[in-house]
Design a protein around this motif. Sequence first.
Motif, PDB file in Angstrom:
ATOM      1  N   TYR A 193     -45.394  55.080  -6.708  1.00 25.00           N
ATOM      2  CA  TYR A 193     -46.575  55.898  -6.402  1.00 25.00           C
ATOM      3  C   TYR A 193     -46.185  57.206  -5.703  1.00 25.00           C
ATOM      4  O   TYR A 193     -46.621  58.297  -6.105  1.00 25.00           O
ATOM      5  N   VAL A 238     -53.732  52.547  -7.892  1.00 21.68           N
ATOM      6  CA  VAL A 238     -52.591  52.025  -7.151  1.00 21.68           C
ATOM      7  C   VAL A 238     -52.891  51.702  -5.687  1.00 21.68           C
ATOM      8  O   VAL A 238     -52.405  50.679  -5.185  1.00 21.68           O
ATOM      9  N   VAL A 240     -49.233  52.568 -13.555  1.00 22.83           N
ATOM     10  CA  VAL A 240     -48.278  52.823 -12.477  1.00 22.83           C
ATOM     11  C   VAL A 240     -47.068  53.618 -12.956  1.00 22.83           C
ATOM     12  O   VAL A 240     -46.666  54.607 -12.319  1.00 22.83           O
TER      13      VAL A 240
END
Length: 311
Positions: A30, A73, A275
């Motif tokens: 992330y 996320v 992701v």
Amino acid sequence: MDVTNQTTMKQFSWVFCLRLTLFVIFLTVYLLSLMGNTLIIFILLMDIALQTPMYIFLGNLSFLEIWYITTTVPKLLASCLSQVVTISVSGCLTQYYFFFSLGATECFLLTVMVYDLYLVICSPLRYSLLMSLQMCLWFSAGSWIWGFIAPLPPTILISLLNFCGPQKIKHFFCDSDPIFKLSCSDTFLVETLGYKCTSIMILSSFLLTISSYEYIVVIIIRLSSQKAQKKTFSTCASHLTVVTIYYTTIIFAYVHPPAKHNFTIGKVILVFYCVVTPLVNPLIYTLRNKDVKTAFRKVLERKRLILTRNL
């Protein structure tokens, strides 16, 4: 000796370690995605030579990826640390809407980007006329506007459903199928509408992309020398790689009748899609793009000169 208690503690320890490992992995991806996409936007803004239609679209894509990964996320990270993560119905619908809005916008942006490549390769003499800066901004704005309009009808219909029973979403975000399973209303209409809208949008943009690449490949084959073919192909290699990864995952995840979908495999695909893809895109464009790498070196050189003067 309490064997049952020891077994429970070992199992708890194993589950906790797995959750912690996943948290570290997802958090790292992330943060890298945020930094990578932010860096691309910064480089494009700092270098005037990169303020062309191709890189304006790339800047839009990087800006989109920042918000896209942020939509899902943070909740995923919270799920890794806690067994109970709550979200309100309005929050769930908001996440659903922005997830699909940003996904639709990405479909449109990638289609517009391949059209830009088509003009560069197939109509170079008319490129400045057909893809002026004003036209580029119109295409960019249109992608965002239509991207946020497309998921509105299914979202409105979902908001009218009644929810009852054990309201536990067996997913890491508010996707369509888990929401439908929580409803005690008849979801046939909204499922059918959502499936048709999603499939039409994804497949139409995919077919437009494929047809554009067919023309591009024909032009490349007609080039006289292998050097010219290689140079021309390298122009669209980054976009082609991103498109392949994007449509492979999204078609598998969403272009299917709901009843025939393997939900477990779908979740794995969506983890990669939500992701990993936002991180992969900036890496592909920076590692394979000489202009972006040159601009990045210029930015570093400017910073080095400024620091040297200050010292």
